[in-house]
Design a protein around this motif. Structure first.
Motif, PDB file in Angstrom:
ATOM      1  N   ILE A 166       0.669  -1.283   0.086  1.00 19.17           N
ATOM      2  CA  ILE A 166      -0.194  -0.015   0.083  1.00 19.17           C
ATOM      3  C   ILE A 166       0.717   1.205  -0.005  1.00 19.17           C
ATOM      4  N   CYS A 167       1.870   1.331   0.693  1.00 20.75           N
ATOM      5  CA  CYS A 167       2.855   2.303   0.968  1.00 20.75           C
ATOM      6  C   CYS A 167       3.400   2.721  -0.498  1.00 20.75           C
ATOM      7  N   ASP A 168       3.995   1.490  -0.934  1.00 21.08           N
ATOM      8  CA  ASP A 168       4.575   1.486  -2.111  1.00 21.08           C
ATOM      9  C   ASP A 168       3.824   1.910  -3.418  1.00 21.08           C
ATOM     10  N   GLY A 169       2.526   1.758  -3.553  1.00 23.69           N
ATOM     11  CA  GLY A 169       1.511   2.345  -4.215  1.00 23.69           C
ATOM     12  C   GLY A 169       1.125   3.772  -4.263  1.00 23.69           C
ATOM     13  N   PHE A 170       0.988   3.955  -3.004  1.00 18.64           N
ATOM     14  CA  PHE A 170       0.695   5.428  -2.709  1.00 18.64           C
ATOM     15  C   PHE A 170       1.774   6.262  -2.873  1.00 18.64           C
ATOM     16  N   ALA A 171       2.937   5.801  -2.559  1.00 20.65           N
ATOM     17  CA  ALA A 171       4.108   6.730  -3.186  1.00 20.65           C
ATOM     18  C   ALA A 171       4.210   6.770  -4.417  1.00 20.65           C
ATOM     19  N   ILE A 172       3.944   5.766  -5.429  1.00 19.27           N
ATOM     20  CA  ILE A 172       4.108   6.081  -6.499  1.00 19.27           C
ATOM     21  C   ILE A 172       3.091   7.070  -7.284  1.00 19.27           C
ATOM     22  N   GLY A 177       6.922   8.423  -6.644  1.00 19.57           N
ATOM     23  CA  GLY A 177       7.737   7.185  -6.482  1.00 19.57           C
ATOM     24  C   GLY A 177       8.146   6.443  -7.878  1.00 19.57           C
ATOM     25  N   SER A 178       8.967   5.584  -7.905  1.00 21.27           N
ATOM     26  CA  SER A 178       9.371   4.816  -9.068  1.00 21.27           C
ATOM     27  C   SER A 178       8.876   3.517  -9.089  1.00 21.27           C
ATOM     28  N   LYS A 179       8.325   2.899 -10.182  1.00 27.86           N
ATOM     29  CA  LYS A 179       7.895   1.783 -10.269  1.00 27.86           C
ATOM     30  C   LYS A 179       9.077   0.628 -10.151  1.00 27.86           C
ATOM     31  N   GLN A 180      10.358   1.043 -10.220  1.00 28.06           N
ATOM     32  CA  GLN A 180      11.384   0.266 -10.440  1.00 28.06           C
ATOM     33  C   GLN A 180      12.097   0.300  -9.023  1.00 28.06           C
ATOM     34  N   ASN A 181      11.700   0.984  -8.105  1.00 25.88           N
ATOM     35  CA  ASN A 181      12.358   1.070  -6.783  1.00 25.88           C
ATOM     36  C   ASN A 181      11.275   1.016  -5.793  1.00 25.88           C
ATOM     37  N   ASN A 182      10.987  -0.211  -5.190  1.00 29.77           N
ATOM     38  CA  ASN A 182      10.167  -0.361  -4.278  1.00 29.77           C
ATOM     39  C   ASN A 182      10.545   0.044  -2.843  1.00 29.77           C
ATOM     40  N   SER A 183      12.008  -0.066  -2.533  1.00 27.26           N
ATOM     41  CA  SER A 183      12.424   0.128  -1.256  1.00 27.26           C
ATOM     42  C   SER A 183      12.263   1.567  -1.041  1.00 27.26           C
ATOM     43  N   ASN A 187      10.392   4.108   1.615  1.00 26.85           N
ATOM     44  CA  ASN A 187      10.991   5.159   2.329  1.00 26.85           C
ATOM     45  C   ASN A 187      10.291   6.487   2.244  1.00 26.85           C
ATOM     46  N   ILE A 188       9.987   6.666   0.987  1.00 22.19           N
ATOM     47  CA  ILE A 188       9.289   7.983   0.845  1.00 22.19           C
ATOM     48  C   ILE A 188       8.047   8.066   1.999  1.00 22.19           C
ATOM     49  N   ILE A 189       7.378   7.287   2.141  1.00 19.40           N
ATOM     50  CA  ILE A 189       6.244   7.383   3.015  1.00 19.40           C
ATOM     51  C   ILE A 189       6.817   7.328   4.445  1.00 19.40           C
TER      52      ILE A 189
END
Length: 319
Positions: A166-172, A177-183, A187-189
């Motif tokens: 969820i954090c990954d998707g919300f950051a993108i 956020g970058s679709k190639q940089n999950n980590s 961290n953005i969140i």
């Protein structure tokens, strides 16, 4: 037409929680929210029962982002005629698990920000679905399910990886956020809270503070692909069956939930003060010190006292 819901809420410090909010919108002639002690009365005057119900649910969800859990509906009235609260609970994600209610923190305290502009901003992003080529509707609902009674028995690692997605998707979607940089997205969140204090907490749990940020992304990749990562949170857990080691994942979950809530609130125009962000992290650092009996002084007065009592009891036991 007037609809009203009376909710039961958790007991908080009254000066931090009690609040009266009143405003109107294009859709609603009047909205009234009266939070006092362990009760919240939400009244909406709108065009019809269905419109009122939709707006009640939106406001109810906004209170989740600000307070951390779904208030429990006790009574539901339409034009003074009582109706079943089951109408509000038609989706079971609206029943928050007790353990998450007890640990929920007030991010806006008695200065909750709910008005026409914030409601409009929330509606614009909350219900976007595949028809709009968006996964927002699922993403938001997933968060509510994550802390719901329905997920009470779900393994903490599974819960944590869903939160990271969820954090990954919300950051993108909202923070470049970058679709190639999950980590990096996670961290953005995470950086929506005090990341220095997050690292301090990780260190107290035995995690190398220099690797604490990337450990979240590594954990996300490990649990998603079932490929061992030597710097994941799991690599620091020697026995996942022990309560102490389980704190590693629990701490990450607590902190990410708070960070995500702040990120969502920020996007819809709600400000969370730095003082509250610092308080929330100090509360979690103190929790680790007390639970692990670490000989490092707590910060918050209530925890300083608890720590002092614990030390005195330990000294008495020695004699």
């Amino acid at each position: 037409m007037i609809s009203m819901v009376i909710f039961e809420i958790k007991s908080n410090v009254r000066t931090w929680s009690d609040q009266v909010i009143s405003f109107s919108t294009k859709e609603m002639k009047n909205v009234s929210i009266n939070i006092k002690d362990t009760k919240c009365e939400l009244s909406v005057e709108g065009n019809n029962e269905n419109d009122n119900l939709r707006n009640i649910i939106v406001i109810w969800e906004l209170l989740v982002w600000e307070d951390g859990y779904f208030y429990k509906p006790i009574n539901y009235f339409v034009e003074d005629k009582e109706k079943s609260v089951g109408t509000l609970l038609s989706i079971n994600c609206r029943i928050t698990d007790k353990k998450w209610i007890s640990s929920a923190v007030l991010l806006c305290r008695g200065q909750r920000q709910i008005n026409e502009n914030i409601i409009d901003n929330y509606k614009k992003i909350r219900y976007l679905d595949r028809k709009e080529q968006s996964m927002n509707a699922s993403m938001f609902s997933s968060f509510f399910y994550l802390i719901s009674e329905s997920y009470a028995d779900i393994n903490l690692e599974h819960r944590l990886v869903l939160l990271m997605h969820i954090c990954d998707g919300f950051a993108i979607e909202y923070y470049n956020g970058s679709k190639q940089n999950n980590s990096g997205n996670i961290n953005i969140i995470l950086k929506k809270i005090n990341s220095v204090k997050y690292k301090q907490g990780a260190s107290l749990l035995g995690i190398d503070s220099t690797k604490a940020m990337n450990a979240l992304g590594e954990t996300r990749n490990e649990l998603t692909h079932y490929k061992y990562k030597e710097n994941s949170l799991g690599s620091y857990i020697s026995n996942s069956d022990t309560e102490t080691d389980n704190m590693v994942n629990l701490y990450a979950f607590y902190v990410l939930v708070i960070a995500l809530r702040i990120a969502v609130l920020e996007v819809i125009g709600v400000n969370v003060s730095d003082n509250i962000k610092n308080y929330v992290m100090d509360e979690h650092l103190d929790w680790i010190k007390l639970e692990k009996h670490i000989d490092e002084e707590c910060v918050l007065p209530m925890n300083v006292f608890r720590q002092m009592v614990e030390k005195l009891q330990n000294q008495e036991q020695k004699f």
